[in-house]
Each structure stands twice: as C-alpha cells, then as structure tokens.
Motif scaffolding. Sequence first.
Motif, mmCIF file in Angstrom:
data_model
loop_
_atom_site.group_PDB
_atom_site.id
_atom_site.type_symbol
_atom_site.label_atom_id
_atom_site.label_comp_id
_atom_site.label_asym_id
_atom_site.label_seq_id
_atom_site.Cartn_x
_atom_site.Cartn_y
_atom_site.Cartn_z
ATOM 1 N N PHE A 7 9.231 66.525 59.268
ATOM 2 C CA PHE A 7 9.064 68.032 58.853
ATOM 3 C C PHE A 7 10.108 68.970 59.255
ATOM 4 O O PHE A 7 10.275 69.826 58.470
ATOM 5 C CB PHE A 7 7.724 68.637 59.391
ATOM 6 C CG PHE A 7 6.539 67.865 58.811
ATOM 7 C CD1 PHE A 7 6.226 68.320 57.411
ATOM 8 C CD2 PHE A 7 5.628 67.097 59.441
ATOM 9 C CE1 PHE A 7 5.067 67.780 57.069
ATOM 10 C CE2 PHE A 7 4.568 66.500 58.933
ATOM 11 C CZ PHE A 7 4.241 66.728 57.499
ATOM 12 N N LEU A 8 10.799 68.785 60.235
ATOM 13 C CA LEU A 8 11.770 69.656 60.617
ATOM 14 C C LEU A 8 13.174 69.695 59.636
ATOM 15 O O LEU A 8 13.579 70.792 59.265
ATOM 16 C CB LEU A 8 12.260 69.187 62.222
ATOM 17 C CG LEU A 8 13.460 70.156 62.659
ATOM 18 C CD1 LEU A 8 13.070 71.387 62.851
ATOM 19 C CD2 LEU A 8 14.004 69.776 63.881
ATOM 20 N N PRO A 9 13.473 68.486 59.385
ATOM 21 C CA PRO A 9 14.581 68.526 58.316
ATOM 22 C C PRO A 9 13.963 69.046 56.820
ATOM 23 O O PRO A 9 14.949 69.647 56.257
ATOM 24 C CB PRO A 9 15.052 67.080 58.192
ATOM 25 C CG PRO A 9 14.468 66.366 59.231
ATOM 26 C CD PRO A 9 13.322 67.124 59.883
ATOM 27 N N LEU A 10 12.898 68.808 56.604
ATOM 28 C CA LEU A 10 12.399 69.339 55.338
ATOM 29 C C LEU A 10 12.226 70.906 55.476
ATOM 30 O O LEU A 10 12.734 71.403 54.450
ATOM 31 C CB LEU A 10 10.965 68.747 54.876
ATOM 32 C CG LEU A 10 10.784 67.410 54.721
ATOM 33 C CD1 LEU A 10 9.465 66.778 54.412
ATOM 34 C CD2 LEU A 10 11.805 67.026 53.504
ATOM 35 N N VAL A 11 11.833 71.372 56.516
ATOM 36 C CA VAL A 11 11.579 72.786 56.642
ATOM 37 C C VAL A 11 13.118 73.426 56.583
ATOM 38 O O VAL A 11 13.270 74.546 56.005
ATOM 39 C CB VAL A 11 11.001 73.234 57.728
ATOM 40 C CG1 VAL A 11 10.996 74.689 58.254
ATOM 41 C CG2 VAL A 11 9.321 72.789 57.628
ATOM 42 N N SER A 12 14.164 72.820 57.430
ATOM 43 C CA SER A 12 15.318 73.509 57.494
ATOM 44 C C SER A 12 16.206 73.557 55.850
ATOM 45 O O SER A 12 16.637 74.540 55.591
ATOM 46 C CB SER A 12 16.212 72.529 58.272
ATOM 47 O OG SER A 12 15.616 72.612 59.679
ATOM 48 N N GLY A 13 16.010 72.371 55.508
ATOM 49 C CA GLY A 13 16.368 72.392 53.765
ATOM 50 C C GLY A 13 15.705 73.332 52.862
ATOM 51 O O GLY A 13 16.506 74.003 52.150
#
Length: 57
Positions: free
Chosen positions: A26-32
């Motif tokens: 979830f962290l990379p998805l939200v950052s993207g």
Amino acid sequence: MLGVFGGVVVLVTVAQLITQAVFAPFLPLVSGLLYIDQRIRRENLGQSLAQTAAAPH
C-alpha cells in the motif's frame, strides 16, 4: 512455561509476517498515486486528460 512462551512468540511472528505481506504494497501505491496527482495539478493536465477520456475511440 517456556514451551507456551515459545508458541506465543511463533504465533506473533507469523501474524506479523502476514500483516506485513498484506499492508506492505500500500505504501508504494499511495506514493505513486500522490506523485501522479501532484504532477497533474502542477502541469495543469486536468483539462487535456478529461478531453482525451471523453474522445471516442
């Protein structure tokens, strides 16, 4: 007593591994998503993206 404590430690470790496996992406998805949103806002691409999406294929 030591056997019970060892079982609890193993159970907690397995639960932490499962939790990390579920929530880590979830962290990379939200950052993207935030990066794309900021770029669209900064470069004023909202209007052109809306026109492209509305155009028939």
